[in-house]
Design a protein around this motif. Structure first.
Motif, PDB file in Angstrom:
ATOM      1  N   PRO A 172       0.809  -1.220   0.000  1.00  0.00           N
ATOM      2  CA  PRO A 172       0.000   0.000   0.000  1.00  0.00           C
ATOM      3  C   PRO A 172       0.843   1.271   0.000  1.00  0.00           C
ATOM      4  CG  PRO A 172      -0.197  -1.168   2.100  1.00  0.00           C
ATOM      5  CD  PRO A 172       0.481  -2.093   1.146  1.00  0.00           C
ATOM      6  N   PHE A 173       2.050   1.181   0.554  1.00  0.00           N
ATOM      7  CA  PHE A 173       2.930   2.352   0.528  1.00  0.00           C
ATOM      8  C   PHE A 173       3.340   2.680  -0.909  1.00  0.00           C
ATOM      9  CE2 PHE A 173       6.737   4.871   1.104  1.00  0.00           C
ATOM     10  CZ  PHE A 173       6.437   5.638   2.220  1.00  0.00           C
ATOM     11  N   ILE A 174       3.685   1.645  -1.693  1.00  0.00           N
ATOM     12  CA  ILE A 174       4.008   1.869  -3.107  1.00  0.00           C
ATOM     13  C   ILE A 174       2.814   2.488  -3.821  1.00  0.00           C
ATOM     14  CG2 ILE A 174       4.666   0.797  -5.302  1.00  0.00           C
ATOM     15  CD1 ILE A 174       6.005  -1.436  -3.675  1.00  0.00           C
ATOM     16  N   GLU A 175       1.639   1.943  -3.558  1.00  0.00           N
ATOM     17  CA  GLU A 175       0.431   2.429  -4.224  1.00  0.00           C
ATOM     18  C   GLU A 175       0.149   3.889  -3.874  1.00  0.00           C
ATOM     19  OE1 GLU A 175      -2.227  -0.498  -2.724  1.00  0.00           O
ATOM     20  OE2 GLU A 175      -1.998  -1.841  -4.457  1.00  0.00           O
ATOM     21  N   SER A 176       0.575   4.334  -2.694  1.00  0.00           N
ATOM     22  CA  SER A 176       0.302   5.703  -2.262  1.00  0.00           C
ATOM     23  C   SER A 176       1.281   6.725  -2.836  1.00  0.00           C
ATOM     24  CB  SER A 176       0.338   5.785  -0.739  1.00  0.00           C
ATOM     25  OG  SER A 176       1.671   5.672  -0.242  1.00  0.00           O
ATOM     26  N   LEU A 177       2.389   6.260  -3.425  1.00  0.00           N
ATOM     27  CA  LEU A 177       3.381   7.190  -3.957  1.00  0.00           C
ATOM     28  C   LEU A 177       2.788   8.016  -5.097  1.00  0.00           C
ATOM     29  CD1 LEU A 177       6.560   4.897  -4.063  1.00  0.00           C
ATOM     30  CD2 LEU A 177       6.108   6.773  -2.464  1.00  0.00           C
ATOM     31  N   LYS A 178       3.179   9.284  -5.121  1.00  0.00           N
ATOM     32  CA  LYS A 178       2.717  10.199  -6.160  1.00  0.00           C
ATOM     33  C   LYS A 178       3.901  10.682  -6.981  1.00  0.00           C
ATOM     34  CE  LYS A 178      -1.226  11.914  -3.471  1.00  0.00           C
ATOM     35  NZ  LYS A 178      -1.082  10.931  -2.393  1.00  0.00           N
ATOM     36  N   LYS A 179       3.605  11.145  -8.175  1.00  0.00           N
ATOM     37  CA  LYS A 179       4.681  11.638  -9.029  1.00  0.00           C
ATOM     38  C   LYS A 179       5.401  12.806  -8.367  1.00  0.00           C
ATOM     39  CE  LYS A 179       4.215  14.032 -12.867  1.00  0.00           C
ATOM     40  NZ  LYS A 179       4.047  14.510 -14.258  1.00  0.00           N
ATOM     41  N   GLU A 180       4.668  13.592  -7.585  1.00  0.00           N
ATOM     42  CA  GLU A 180       5.286  14.718  -6.880  1.00  0.00           C
ATOM     43  C   GLU A 180       6.336  14.243  -5.882  1.00  0.00           C
ATOM     44  OE1 GLU A 180       1.593  15.865  -8.691  1.00  0.00           O
ATOM     45  OE2 GLU A 180       2.031  14.262  -7.230  1.00  0.00           O
ATOM     46  N   ASP A 181       6.106  13.070  -5.281  1.00  0.00           N
ATOM     47  CA  ASP A 181       7.104  12.510  -4.363  1.00  0.00           C
ATOM     48  C   ASP A 181       8.404  12.227  -5.094  1.00  0.00           C
ATOM     49  OD1 ASP A 181       5.286  12.466  -2.198  1.00  0.00           O
ATOM     50  OD2 ASP A 181       4.478  10.538  -2.867  1.00  0.00           O
ATOM     51  N   MET A 182       8.286  11.671  -6.297  1.00  0.00           N
ATOM     52  CA  MET A 182       9.474  11.359  -7.082  1.00  0.00           C
ATOM     53  C   MET A 182      10.176  12.630  -7.552  1.00  0.00           C
ATOM     54  SD  MET A 182       9.933   8.682 -10.208  1.00  0.00           S
ATOM     55  CE  MET A 182       9.999   7.329  -9.013  1.00  0.00           C
ATOM     56  N   GLU A 183       9.418  13.615  -7.973  1.00  0.00           N
ATOM     57  CA  GLU A 183      10.012  14.872  -8.442  1.00  0.00           C
ATOM     58  C   GLU A 183      10.761  15.562  -7.311  1.00  0.00           C
ATOM     59  OE1 GLU A 183       6.704  15.916 -11.918  1.00  0.00           O
ATOM     60  OE2 GLU A 183       6.484  16.740  -9.892  1.00  0.00           O
ATOM     61  N   GLU A 184      10.193  15.541  -6.117  1.00  0.00           N
ATOM     62  CA  GLU A 184      10.863  16.155  -4.961  1.00  0.00           C
ATOM     63  C   GLU A 184      12.126  15.376  -4.607  1.00  0.00           C
ATOM     64  OE1 GLU A 184      10.004  17.060  -0.220  1.00  0.00           O
ATOM     65  OE2 GLU A 184       8.382  16.333  -1.527  1.00  0.00           O
ATOM     66  N   PHE A 185      12.049  14.042  -4.677  1.00  0.00           N
ATOM     67  CA  PHE A 185      13.200  13.212  -4.333  1.00  0.00           C
ATOM     68  C   PHE A 185      14.343  13.412  -5.326  1.00  0.00           C
ATOM     69  CE2 PHE A 185      15.566   9.245  -4.993  1.00  0.00           C
ATOM     70  CZ  PHE A 185      16.086   9.060  -3.730  1.00  0.00           C
ATOM     71  N   VAL A 186      14.055  13.325  -6.621  1.00  0.00           N
ATOM     72  CA  VAL A 186      15.104  13.374  -7.631  1.00  0.00           C
ATOM     73  C   VAL A 186      15.755  14.750  -7.692  1.00  0.00           C
ATOM     74  CG1 VAL A 186      13.717  14.080  -9.638  1.00  0.00           C
ATOM     75  CG2 VAL A 186      15.671  12.535  -9.953  1.00  0.00           C
ATOM     76  N   GLU A 187      15.054  15.777  -7.276  1.00  0.00           N
ATOM     77  CA  GLU A 187      15.608  17.131  -7.301  1.00  0.00           C
ATOM     78  C   GLU A 187      16.854  17.248  -6.436  1.00  0.00           C
ATOM     79  OE1 GLU A 187      16.096  21.050  -8.347  1.00  0.00           O
ATOM     80  OE2 GLU A 187      14.638  19.633  -9.197  1.00  0.00           O
ATOM     81  N   ASN A 188      16.884  16.514  -5.328  1.00  0.00           N
ATOM     82  CA  ASN A 188      18.009  16.621  -4.390  1.00  0.00           C
ATOM     83  C   ASN A 188      18.851  15.348  -4.304  1.00  0.00           C
ATOM     84  OD1 ASN A 188      17.181  19.277  -3.278  1.00  0.00           O
ATOM     85  ND2 ASN A 188      15.398  18.135  -2.551  1.00  0.00           N
ATOM     86  N   TRP A 189      18.583  14.409  -5.207  1.00  0.00           N
ATOM     87  CA  TRP A 189      19.201  13.100  -5.053  1.00  0.00           C
ATOM     88  C   TRP A 189      20.673  13.089  -5.455  1.00  0.00           C
ATOM     89  CZ3 TRP A 189      18.132   8.211  -8.455  1.00  0.00           C
ATOM     90  CH2 TRP A 189      18.684   7.089  -7.827  1.00  0.00           C
TER      91      TRP A 189
END
Length: 428
Positions: A396-413
């Motif tokens: 369910p955690f995977i299912e709850s992920l949003k594209k915004e989460d990925m965009e925020e993560f990759v910005e500082n990765w």
């Protein structure tokens, strides 16, 4: 005994914390022929500086002692425990990682006897000066064997170039020199500090009746005496955010150079849920760009810079984290230059809603397939439990992920200051 039902995957976990602090998890799978058990302590190769049980001053033990202790627990005064499992028709093994030491068995019969054998031998240490000295020669050979493997040297060379002081930079088995300093007393000290039931997890999955099994484990533990649960105080050196070295290399007898890029992950003050999010997003991004169907991999492959040895992995723990990518390359300098550019410009790439949905579907599919394996469930449930996460909440955690989460993560990765390159070059 508590019962947790996870209806979204049709699984039920029975759990109980024993009076001595041991956490027991049971996954009954009556449709299975096999049963798998794993007994894990929250103690790995990085736990080198700590305050021993009953002491006030901290100590720093030799590198490789957790792995050494794993080896020695199988040897008793009158026998080798592997023979006990063999007589019961079981296959047994063990492993030491950066953060854990685990003992395991797999069997289709004599399940209760094998569970007793597993728990009893781990909770009954026997070390002698003579056997410790003998083991030093055996483990020295193992270390030298891995030292001759270019892939292994490339992996630990990359991590060693990322970290300034943290013990994750040291091979889990230690060095030929460091293990010479290990004594019988050192082993007992580490055992008594880290192998208390309150610092351990027992997970059993397979063909058994859960109430009977829990009663069996409970009676086994109640028949033994343990001191009061210790408060384990571990200390790790303060680690700079930046990589230790921006580039490094060694020479070995290889026909094709090996080249890697490592990234030191920022894990400080991340909670269990935040660690899980970072682990999932990093793995999804790496898979999207660098799997055999990924855009970046295809570009590298078509350019002749990599072959099918190219691989990647990412690991996120409470005290450290790293991502490593690389493999064989006949043009290692050009490969590393191109790969670094890809990683640093990744945040400028556009991931569409369709891309992100496909990434999630693939991750969910991989996770669901993995749940067909008793070994995966038991090992990963234990791993995530020690991070404060329930494995069956991952879906369910995977299912709850949003594209915004990925965009925020990759910005500082990806940050160049936290990167290193490492090469295994042919001997001149």
């Amino acid at each position: 005994m508590n019962r947790q039902e996870f209806n979204h995957i049709n699984e039920t976990i029975h759990e109980e914390k024993m009076d001595n602090g041991l956490q027991v998890f049971l996954l009954s799978k009556p449709e299975m022929i096999k049963t798998y058990g794993i007994f894990t302590t929250n103690y790995g190769s990085i736990d080198q500086t700590f305050t021993p049980l009953g002491k006030e001053e901290e100590v720093t033990v030799p590198e490789g002692i957790a792995h050494f202790l794993e080896h020695k627990l199988f040897e008793k005064e009158d026998r080798d425990v592997f023979q006990d499992f063999t007589k019961l028709g079981a296959s047994a093994n063990a492993f030491t990682s950066f953060t854990k030491t685990a003992y395991l068995f797999s069997a289709t019969s004599h399940i209760y006897e094998n569970v007793r054998t597993l728990v009893d031998f781990v909770q009954d240490p026997y070390f002698s000066e003579q056997s410790v000295e003998k083991e030093k020669g055996i483990i020295s050979q193992e270390i030298r064997m891995y030292d001759d493997q270019p892939d292994w040297r490339g992996f630990f060379g990359t991590i060693g170039s990322l970290y300034h002081k943290h013990p994750v930079k040291v091979d889990i088995a230690g060095t030929v020199e460091s293990i010479q300093d290990i004594s019988k007393d050192d082993l007992y000290m580490c055992y008594e500090t880290f192998y208390h039931p309150s610092n351990m997890v027992l997970f059993l999955a397979g063909n058994f009746e859960p109430e009977e099994m829990m009663n069996y484990v409970r009676e086994n533990q109640n028949s033994k005496e343990f001191p009061e649960a210790p408060a384990i105080n571990r200390r790790f050196p303060r680690e700079p955010v930046s990589a230790f070295k921006s580039e490094n290399s060694i020479q070995m007898a290889v026909s094709t150079p090996k080249a890697y890029i490592g990234l030191k992950e920022q894990v400080a003050e991340l909670s269990g849920e935040e660690l899980l999010r970072s682990e999932l997003l990093s793995d999804m991004l790496l898979d999207f760009y660098f799997s055999t169907s990924g855009k970046y991999y295809d570009e590298l492959y078509q350019s002749g810079l990599v072959d099918d040895s190219f691989h990647f992995e990412t690991e996120w723990e409470r005290e450290f984290g790293f991502t490593v990518l690389g493999g064989d390359s006949r043009s290692p300098d050009a490969f590393l230059k191109r790969l670094k550019k890809m990683l640093l410009t990744m945040k400028k790439e556009t991931i569409t809603d369709e891309d992100f949905a496909r990434m999630k579907r693939k991750k969910i599919g991989e996770f669901m397939r993995a749940l067909n394996s008793l070994e995966f469930i038991a090992n990963q449930y234990t791993h995530y439990h020690m991070l404060g996460i329930n494995l069956f909440d991952v879906l369910p955690f995977i299912e709850s992920l949003k594209k915004e989460d990925m965009e925020e993560f990759v910005e500082n990765w990806m940050q160049e200051s936290r990167m290193t390159t490492f090469q295994v070059k042919p001997k001149e």
